[in-house]
Design an enzyme around this catalytic site. Structure first.
Site, PDB file in Angstrom:
ATOM      1  N   CYS A   1      47.811  39.998  43.859  1.00  0.00           N
ATOM      2  CA  CYS A   1      48.136  38.958  42.890  1.00  0.00           C
ATOM      3  C   CYS A   1      48.116  39.489  41.461  1.00  0.00           C
ATOM      4  CB  CYS A   1      47.209  37.761  43.031  1.00  0.00           C
ATOM      5  SG  CYS A   1      45.474  38.196  42.819  1.00  0.00           S
TER       6      CYS A   1
ATOM      7  N   HIS B   1      47.211  35.491  27.694  1.00  0.00           N
ATOM      8  CA  HIS B   1      47.395  34.054  27.862  1.00  0.00           C
ATOM      9  C   HIS B   1      48.841  33.639  27.603  1.00  0.00           C
ATOM     10  CE1 HIS B   1      47.310  29.814  26.555  1.00  0.00           C
ATOM     11  NE2 HIS B   1      46.466  29.691  27.568  1.00  0.00           N
TER      12      HIS B   1
HETATM   13  C1  PEP Z   1      43.960  41.228  38.317  1.00  0.00           C
HETATM   14  O1  PEP Z   1      42.940  41.721  37.817  1.00  0.00           O
HETATM   15  O2  PEP Z   1      44.928  41.898  38.711  1.00  0.00           O
HETATM   16  C2  PEP Z   1      44.066  39.755  38.435  1.00  0.00           C
HETATM   17  C3  PEP Z   1      45.059  39.208  39.092  1.00  0.00           C
HETATM   18  O3  PEP Z   1      43.121  39.027  37.778  1.00  0.00           O
HETATM   19  P1  PEP Z   1      43.161  38.724  36.216  1.00  0.00           P
HETATM   20  O4  PEP Z   1      44.452  39.268  35.684  1.00  0.00           O
HETATM   21  O5  PEP Z   1      43.036  37.261  36.083  1.00  0.00           O
HETATM   22  O6  PEP Z   1      41.968  39.495  35.749  1.00  0.00           O
END
Ligand code: PEP
Ligand code: MG
Length: 751
Positions: A701, A395
């Site tokens: 992402c 976070h």
């Molecule tokens: C990931 O798992 O790479 C992602 C972008 O989702 P999060 O980091 O929110 O789990």
């Protein structure tokens, strides 16, 4: 085995020849010009201690040793080292080493001096760095070769090495040591090179150079020349000629310092051509290893040699310029991960929870175990943030990057070491907290970096957003849209648990809260697309909210009740999210896309889509897609695509975690977390291939989309867009620009 030549060694041979040896062999094999040499393998050391019977004596010394008792540790270390250094090497081993040295002389055609370096088999492993704890001896000749080989072996028992092994839980008998014997280059010129900018990762090669041997740089006695080469524009953009009052060189086998007259001291060390040659070799090494490198080089008789290369982890002291002394002299209070770049100086405020956030005034340094969504207002006021826990996707890391507040996470003990009222400076790039007020050093400030016109790339560069109030700032990066809008930070920041709203008959209130926050992001980017991801918060994160007490306690929340599986179980919640989105579409904000997290089954897509249609979302007007972040989704991608998807986006944080069985939040195994692991890359490659066949757009992402060296590979594989963290958008765009041009050039050349 016994002696292995560089051309017989590859990077997989760490257990046999140690990290240093494997690295040199790997380069030699790949025609990178490293001076020739051989490695006395780790088995030879074992043979030595076994055949001479000193193994038992060493083990006995180490038995029950209390490494916290510094005095005893040092005495034991001395006794073992003396034992190793004074025990004669068995004749057969000696013969083999001597024969190899004679062969090297023959190959080189003249008497050679060698560097003798220890190469521990656990050295250079991330998280278990023994680097620098073993010795290197320069200018060694035949007479004293054996002596220094034994000295290298004994360096396995320095107090620090013994201490580290105990601390890291390595057994002494499992760690062995190899010895590298490498021809010394009698350098006319030498220095170091970062193949990419060591802090920002920008495509700038930085070369430092002195006359004579490179030790002059390390000693700090001379100011080296600095050359900055822009790898995008392909030109030398900055040359600083240093004052090199002396040079270190070799005379009759001895290392001596020679004073340089004023004229020579101010002479440029490298010609433009030499810099260019170095840059090109650096690019070969970087692309070979897939990551920016910190290279030591030397020039002898006009020929360039590469003496050492390691991945860039942080700025090394030896390459710091004069200006940085100020910073390097400052007292380091604590170190962690540099999670959000920038410098922040202020007064420490340690806060234990959301109730104390009012303690943090504008410009303070917020120190806490881990930030929570309730702390965002205080995070916004802070000059910098420091946490005990967390990695690059926690976070604190995500939110501080978006707010543009420098942050250091995962320091383990910041809340204990930093005390209220202390004045400190946080370097969010290097992950260091200094005592007092330390001046920021902008190392390459004078270098004009950006091309004046914006770079246009065929691969879209998007940005990740979590904090709607920071959306304007994210849009100002010029990103081509939002490739991931994580709504969990905003949901966790609401007054109560989403299901509490629903259970108490206040679903409309919840929908309205979602709608208002989502709207901010859609408007900031309109008409560029914003992919909103449905809720993906693990149960442990919900627990702190009002109404969160009913959250199930799970042994492993990462594998538990999260992502789309949970939203389908709590269908009312999914409907609430879709209704908020529907309101936005009805208002004309059709730049919205919907993305499902943690998909593993075709049924999940099918069910979610049915609910979407039931809620009246016009799928012909907006984009719909899924995250590919479980190996299952990658392996059944064709079936998923057939359900009708506009796009997929790789969540490499989870995909890596689940493919490698490495908990992304567990610092004990963090050194194994590698988004470029061949298994992860194979899944990505496979998915891109299938998606291209079906005309489905691909994106990334996860955090890896912010790393230029990963982005390079993805562009080569044909990814359509990359969504990076706000602070990485520029560097990612530059990388993509360069790599696309390279691909086009390669094609043209083949015509
Ligand atoms: C990931 O798992 O790479 C992602 C972008 O989702 P999060 O980091 O929110 O789990
Ligand atoms: Mg994920």
């Amino acid at each position: 085995m016994g002696v292995l030549w560089f051309n017989e060694i590859g990077k997989q041979d760490v257990p046999v020849v140690g990290g240093k040896g494997a690295n040199l062999g790997e380069m030699f094999r790949n025609e990178i010009p490293v001076p020739n040499g051989f490695v006395i393998d780790s088995k030879t050391y074992r043979d030595f201690i076994e055949k001479t019977g000193i193994k038992e004596k060493i083990e006995k010394e180490l038995e029950n040793l209390d490494v916290e008792d510094t005095e005893t540790l040092s005495k034991v270390s001395q006794r073992i080292r003396k034992l190793v250094e004074s025990t004669p090497i068995p004749e057969d081993i000696k013969k083999e080493i001597k024969a190899a040295y004679e062969q090297l002389v023959k190959l080189e055609g003249s008497k050679v001096y060698v560097a003798v370096r220890s190469s521990a088999t656990a050295e250079d492993l991330p998280g278990a760095s023994f680097a620098g704890q073993q010795d290197t001896f320069l200018n060694v000749d035949e007479k004293n070769l054996i002596h220094y080989v034994r000295k290298c072996w004994s360096s396995l028992y320095t107090p620090r090495a013994i201490y580290y092994r105990v601390q890291k839980g390595f057994k002494h008998e499992d760690v062995s040591i190899a010895v590298v014997v490498q021809k010394m280059v009698n350098s006319e010129k030498s220095g170091v090179m970062f193949t990419s900018h060591p802090v920002t990762g920008e495509l700038l090669t930085i070369v430092e150079a002195v006359f004579g041997l490179g030790e002059a740089i390390v000693s700090g006695k001379v100011t080296p020349d600095t050359y900055v080469f822009d790898r995008v524009k392909r030109k030398l953009v900055d040359v600083k000629v240093g004052e090199k009052s002396m040079m270190i060189t070799k005379k009759n086998g001895k290392t001596v310092e020679i004073e340089l007259d004023e004229k020579k001291a101010k002479e440029r060390v490298l010609s433009d051509e030499e810099v260019l040659k170095l840059v090109e070799i650096g690019e070969i090494i970087e692309s070979h290893y897939g990551t920016p490198q910190d290279v030591e080089w030397a020039i002898e008789n006009g020929k360039i040699f590469i003496v050492q290369s390691r991945p860039v982890t942080t700025i090394k002291k030896k390459t710091e310029t004069e200006e940085m002394t100020e910073e390097s002299e400052a007292e380091v209070l604590i170190k962690g991960l540099g999670a959000s770049p920038g410098f922040g100086t202020g007064v420490v405020k340690v806060i234990k929870g959301e109730k104390e956030i009012s303690k943090v005034q504008e410009g303070d340094i917020l120190v806490t175990t881990m930030t929570t969504p309730d702390m965002v207002p205080a995070m916004r006021r802070a000059a910098a943030i420091v946490t005990d826990e967390g990695g690059m996707t926690c976070h604190a890391a995500i939110v501080s990057r978006e707010l543009g507040v420098p942050a250091v996470v995962g320091t383990k003990k910041a809340t204990q070491i930093l005390k209220d009222g202390m004045m400190v400076t946080v370097d969010g790039e290097k992950g260091i907290v200094y005592a007092g007020s330390v001046a920021e050093v902008k190392k390459e400030e004078k270098v004009e970096l950006a091309a004046s016109a914006p770079l246009i790339t065929a691969t879209e560069v998007k940005v990740n957003v979590s904090i709607p109030d920071a959306a304007e700032r994210a849009a100002a990066t010029g990103a081509d849209g939002v490739g991931l809008f994580r709504i969990e930070h905003m949901v966790l920041g609401l007054d109560k648990h989403p299901m509490k709203y629903i259970k108490e008959g206040q679903m409309d209130l919840y929908i309205d809260a979602l709608y208002k926050e989502m709207r901010k992001v859609l408007k900031a980017f309109y008409p560029k697309p914003v992919w909103i991801r449905t809720l993906d918060a693990p149960t442990d994160e919900f627990r702190a909210m009002e109404g969160g007490e009913d959250e199930p306690i799970e042994a492993n929340p990462m594998l538990g009740f999260r992502g789309i599986r949970r939203d389908l179980f709590e269908e009312e919640h999914l409907r609430a999210e879709f209704r908020a989105i529907k309101k936005l579409i009805d208002e004309g904000l059709t730049n919205v896309g919907i993305m499902l997290p943690l998909v593993s089954n075709v049924e999940e897509v099918r069910k979610a889509k049915r609910i979407l249609l039931e809620e009246g979302i016009p799928l012909n007007k907006i984009e719909f897609g899924i995250m590919v972040e479980t190996p299952a989704s990658a392996l059944i991608i064709e079936d998923l695509v057939k359900e009708g998807l506009d796009f997929i986006s790789f969540g490499t944080n989870d995909l890596t975690q689940y493919t490698l069985a490495v908990d992304r939040n567990n610092e004990n195994v963090a050194y194994l977390f590698d988004e470029t692991h061949p298994a992860v890359m194979k899944l990505i490659e496979m998915v891109i291939k299938v998606c291209r066949e079906y005309g489905v757009k691909t994106s990334i992402c996860g955090q890896a989309g912010s790393y230029p060296h990963v982005v390079e590979k993805l562009v080569e594989l044909g990814i359509d867009s990359v969504s990076a963290n706000q602070d990485a958008v520029k560097a990612v765009r530059e990388t993509i620009y360069r790599i696309e041009r390279k691909i086009m050039l390669d094609k043209l050349r083949k015509l």
